[in-house]
Design a protein around this motif. Sequence first.
Motif, PDB file in Angstrom:
ATOM      1  N   ARG A 110      44.570 -65.909  -0.123  1.00 32.42           N
ATOM      2  CA  ARG A 110      45.621 -66.675   0.768  1.00 32.42           C
ATOM      3  C   ARG A 110      47.169 -66.472   0.477  1.00 32.42           C
ATOM      4  NH1 ARG A 110      47.928 -71.456   1.690  1.00 32.42           N
ATOM      5  NH2 ARG A 110      47.461 -72.819   3.573  1.00 32.42           N
ATOM      6  N   ASN A 111      47.666 -65.765   0.868  1.00 25.17           N
ATOM      7  CA  ASN A 111      49.439 -66.002   0.708  1.00 25.17           C
ATOM      8  C   ASN A 111      50.048 -66.569   1.730  1.00 25.17           C
ATOM      9  OD1 ASN A 111      47.956 -64.788  -1.846  1.00 25.17           O
ATOM     10  ND2 ASN A 111      48.055 -63.017  -1.008  1.00 25.17           N
ATOM     11  N   GLY A 112      51.243 -66.253   1.766  1.00 29.28           N
ATOM     12  CA  GLY A 112      51.973 -66.968   2.598  1.00 29.28           C
ATOM     13  C   GLY A 112      52.377 -67.904   3.178  1.00 29.28           C
ATOM     14  N   ASP A 113      52.661 -68.836   2.153  1.00 28.78           N
ATOM     15  CA  ASP A 113      52.237 -70.501   2.620  1.00 28.78           C
ATOM     16  C   ASP A 113      53.005 -71.027   3.121  1.00 28.78           C
ATOM     17  OD1 ASP A 113      49.549 -70.366   1.062  1.00 28.78           O
ATOM     18  OD2 ASP A 113      50.487 -71.710  -0.680  1.00 28.78           O
ATOM     19  N   HIS A 114      55.025 -70.713   3.385  1.00 29.42           N
ATOM     20  CA  HIS A 114      55.625 -71.231   3.907  1.00 29.42           C
ATOM     21  C   HIS A 114      55.337 -70.381   4.939  1.00 29.42           C
ATOM     22  CE1 HIS A 114      56.457 -66.786   3.537  1.00 29.42           C
ATOM     23  NE2 HIS A 114      57.493 -67.136   4.565  1.00 29.42           N
ATOM     24  N   LYS A 115      54.738 -70.123   6.144  1.00 31.39           N
ATOM     25  CA  LYS A 115      54.296 -69.662   7.232  1.00 31.39           C
ATOM     26  C   LYS A 115      53.272 -70.412   7.537  1.00 31.39           C
ATOM     27  CE  LYS A 115      54.636 -65.549   6.969  1.00 31.39           C
ATOM     28  NZ  LYS A 115      54.532 -64.135   7.838  1.00 31.39           N
ATOM     29  N   LEU A 116      52.342 -70.148   6.539  1.00 29.00           N
ATOM     30  CA  LEU A 116      50.784 -71.059   7.286  1.00 29.00           C
ATOM     31  C   LEU A 116      50.393 -72.294   6.252  1.00 29.00           C
ATOM     32  CD1 LEU A 116      48.101 -68.375   5.460  1.00 29.00           C
ATOM     33  CD2 LEU A 116      48.925 -68.972   7.580  1.00 29.00           C
ATOM     34  N   GLY A 117      51.094 -72.614   5.498  1.00 30.55           N
ATOM     35  CA  GLY A 117      50.836 -74.234   4.991  1.00 30.55           C
ATOM     36  C   GLY A 117      51.400 -75.356   5.842  1.00 30.55           C
ATOM     37  N   THR A 118      49.905 -76.957   5.611  1.00 29.89           N
ATOM     38  CA  THR A 118      50.448 -77.432   6.326  1.00 29.89           C
ATOM     39  C   THR A 118      50.734 -78.638   5.889  1.00 29.89           C
ATOM     40  OG1 THR A 118      47.496 -78.135   6.914  1.00 29.89           O
ATOM     41  CG2 THR A 118      49.235 -79.696   6.953  1.00 29.89           C
ATOM     42  N   ALA A 119      51.833 -78.517   4.689  1.00 29.15           N
ATOM     43  CA  ALA A 119      52.874 -78.488   4.066  1.00 29.15           C
ATOM     44  C   ALA A 119      54.092 -78.538   4.479  1.00 29.15           C
ATOM     45  CB  ALA A 119      52.786 -78.677   2.424  1.00 29.15           C
ATOM     46  N   HIS A 120      53.834 -77.129   3.810  1.00 28.43           N
ATOM     47  CA  HIS A 120      55.233 -76.295   4.603  1.00 28.43           C
ATOM     48  C   HIS A 120      56.024 -76.954   6.414  1.00 28.43           C
ATOM     49  CE1 HIS A 120      53.394 -74.492   1.187  1.00 28.43           C
ATOM     50  NE2 HIS A 120      55.407 -74.327   0.610  1.00 28.43           N
ATOM     51  N   ASN A 121      54.875 -76.452   7.268  1.00 23.76           N
ATOM     52  CA  ASN A 121      54.965 -76.898   8.895  1.00 23.76           C
ATOM     53  C   ASN A 121      55.244 -78.344   8.822  1.00 23.76           C
ATOM     54  OD1 ASN A 121      54.666 -73.437   9.419  1.00 23.76           O
ATOM     55  ND2 ASN A 121      52.239 -73.641   9.175  1.00 23.76           N
ATOM     56  N   ASP A 122      54.374 -78.945   8.442  1.00 23.64           N
ATOM     57  CA  ASP A 122      55.181 -80.346   8.970  1.00 23.64           C
ATOM     58  C   ASP A 122      56.471 -80.411   8.026  1.00 23.64           C
ATOM     59  OD1 ASP A 122      54.794 -83.605   7.741  1.00 23.64           O
ATOM     60  OD2 ASP A 122      53.294 -82.798   9.111  1.00 23.64           O
ATOM     61  N   ARG A 123      56.362 -80.225   6.605  1.00 25.95           N
ATOM     62  CA  ARG A 123      58.054 -80.318   6.612  1.00 25.95           C
ATOM     63  C   ARG A 123      59.032 -79.808   7.594  1.00 25.95           C
ATOM     64  NH1 ARG A 123      56.663 -78.814   1.683  1.00 25.95           N
ATOM     65  NH2 ARG A 123      57.803 -77.090   1.972  1.00 25.95           N
ATOM     66  N   HIS A 124      58.499 -78.090   8.067  1.00 24.57           N
ATOM     67  CA  HIS A 124      59.620 -77.511   8.918  1.00 24.57           C
ATOM     68  C   HIS A 124      60.132 -77.968  10.295  1.00 24.57           C
ATOM     69  CE1 HIS A 124      62.066 -74.383  10.114  1.00 24.57           C
ATOM     70  NE2 HIS A 124      61.210 -74.546  10.607  1.00 24.57           N
ATOM     71  N   ALA A 125      58.594 -78.656  10.241  1.00 23.84           N
ATOM     72  CA  ALA A 125      58.961 -79.162  12.042  1.00 23.84           C
ATOM     73  C   ALA A 125      60.174 -80.932  11.796  1.00 23.84           C
ATOM     74  CB  ALA A 125      57.430 -79.300  11.888  1.00 23.84           C
ATOM     75  N   TRP A 126      59.286 -81.402  10.690  1.00 24.67           N
ATOM     76  CA  TRP A 126      60.872 -82.429  10.635  1.00 24.67           C
ATOM     77  C   TRP A 126      62.021 -82.444  10.664  1.00 24.67           C
ATOM     78  CZ3 TRP A 126      59.681 -87.418  11.864  1.00 24.67           C
ATOM     79  CH2 TRP A 126      58.694 -88.392  11.306  1.00 24.67           C
ATOM     80  N   GLU A 127      62.051 -81.098   9.406  1.00 24.43           N
ATOM     81  CA  GLU A 127      63.699 -80.660   9.592  1.00 24.43           C
ATOM     82  C   GLU A 127      64.131 -80.017  11.307  1.00 24.43           C
ATOM     83  OE1 GLU A 127      64.782 -78.545   5.956  1.00 24.43           O
ATOM     84  OE2 GLU A 127      62.850 -78.384   6.323  1.00 24.43           O
ATOM     85  N   ASN A 128      63.488 -79.742  11.817  1.00 28.19           N
ATOM     86  CA  ASN A 128      64.112 -79.140  12.987  1.00 28.19           C
ATOM     87  C   ASN A 128      64.490 -79.888  14.216  1.00 28.19           C
ATOM     88  OD1 ASN A 128      63.878 -76.335  12.705  1.00 28.19           O
ATOM     89  ND2 ASN A 128      61.572 -75.921  13.452  1.00 28.19           N
ATOM     90  N   MET A 129      63.562 -81.569  13.605  1.00 28.11           N
ATOM     91  CA  MET A 129      63.688 -82.327  14.770  1.00 28.11           C
ATOM     92  C   MET A 129      64.809 -82.928  14.127  1.00 28.11           C
ATOM     93  SD  MET A 129      59.296 -83.999  15.592  1.00 28.11           S
ATOM     94  CE  MET A 129      59.213 -84.495  13.973  1.00 28.11           C
TER      95      MET A 129
END
Length: 569
Positions: free
Chosen positions: A264-283
């Motif tokens: 399981r690689n590619g956490d920056h695209k897959l991971g809950t923590a990464h995607n959650d954090r990224h959505a907040w940054e986008n907003m």
Amino acid sequence: GVLSQTIGKVKGSPYRAAYALDDEMSWGSFVKPCMWRITGDDKYRTWLEEIYGKGNAPAHPGWIGYNNIRQKITSSSLGSMNCSQLMDQLTFNDSYWNNFVGDLVEYANTLDAEVPAGFVGGQTPNAFGGYDYAKIMRKVQFLEAYNLGGSQAVIRSFNPNGIPTVTTHFFNKKVADTSWQTWYYLAHGNRGHIGWVQGWFNGKTPADWHEKVGVHYKEANKISKLMNKPQWIHDGVAIYYSHASIQMGWMLDAIPFGGTWPKRNGDHKLGTAHNDRHAWENMLRDEGIQYSFINYVDVIQSGIPKEFKVLILPAAYCLSDIEAKIIKEFCENGGTVIADFLPGVFDQHGVGRATGGVLDDMFGVKHDPAMKEGDVFADGLWVEVNQDAKFYEADDANSFLSKNTSVKDDCGFNKAVKTMKVDSVKKNGKGTAVLMNLSPFWYSAYRQKNETKLSEYRNVFLKHINSQGVTPWVRSDNQSEEVCGYEITSWKIGTKTILYVVFNPEVTGSQEGGGNSAGLKSGTVEVTLKFDKPVKNVKDERADKVMGNGQSFKFSWKQAEAIVITFDK
């Protein structure tokens, strides 16, 4: 010996800028999920005694891998789950590794005190490999990291002393993208690029694109001289960095992979923590609001800085008692605390709390410790997406999120705890606590599709920030460019402010490099920057044009470049 030999060869060079210990270094292999044991039992036992207190350290038997707890996670209730043995191993490795890096940096300083030392090829914040940036940024004096998982914003936030940071530049045959990288990363505080020179020459002749991008390098170099000990200007919004929650997120994410979890690689695209954090940054960026990350170490040692009005807890599964106490005090003293889902249901060691979330009283809710997988997000999962089934769709947020069994609320986002209401708001002393019980990840999908209702989707989460008086102090009047459009960054330099307008696309990359844009617009648009209050002595630094005093200023903006102005507030 290696440092002594290599630094000894070059320390007389006038061109030396920094020393890199290594490239893409790690206590394992990149941030791949490998259970490396990097030291013996004696040092680990000593560390446990230090962390838990003498006589209180758990008797962790042996050294375990994820398989030892994977089945327990799937069969346990929230309150009975215990991932401490694995999380303690990961945390110990991170600490031991970063202390080692710090020792090497200090030794490099004895050989050449004038030049900073650090490393290149930095990875995404991760449960594996030593990439806890709260620790890294205390040990290095120079860093080159790929823009993965929000790492650039994290590094910028944890860099109050302004150590030189740079990014990798892979030229992808797109002049617009290379120009954009030059300005975008300067606008976010980077000091330059490390160029990967494959394809840069035709024999001995430089490729023709050098002439086109070289003008931007030269101009950015000129502008960078204005960035003398700059201080980032945020809008009073902090995003919490909990590395224990990143570790726990990985453990919950990886369940669908079963025995194939080491792949399981590619956490920056897959991971809950990464995607959650990224959505907040986008907003926040799309709303025109700037933020800083604050980390658990600084908070435990010094509290939450008074300059912040709002604290966001993104997927903050794990919080210690002292973190919870400080967060509650921040709220009672007038701050607004916003959590998306499941805040503090585990302690900092990954032990489920038998009485519910540690912040439940502040939010006015009750997380049932008897909850199991089927009670949260998708049936049979603790998280929003079956990441194994969607492994090859991670680049497309809409496809990645679609066709799962998570319950989408009427507001357009997936609910976390199915039986808990959305948007719980409670006053605490002078402040306000908000538990959304929603994941913000769908915002990234809507953004990729250029949904016309993006502002409405943002409002679901950001209305509680706007209500505290946190609104943009400068914005463009060109509304058509707000959707997946511009971003404004600004820095305080003495009595002056330097402000950049840059395009804010999605960013692509991998463990071997990254920072290129996806969906970059390269046209020219007319914009008027409008300030909430008059500013003085405005100067267009790129055009070397004095624009005087006022509240509105017109520019022609090439979206693959930047507007750069200075002024007095």
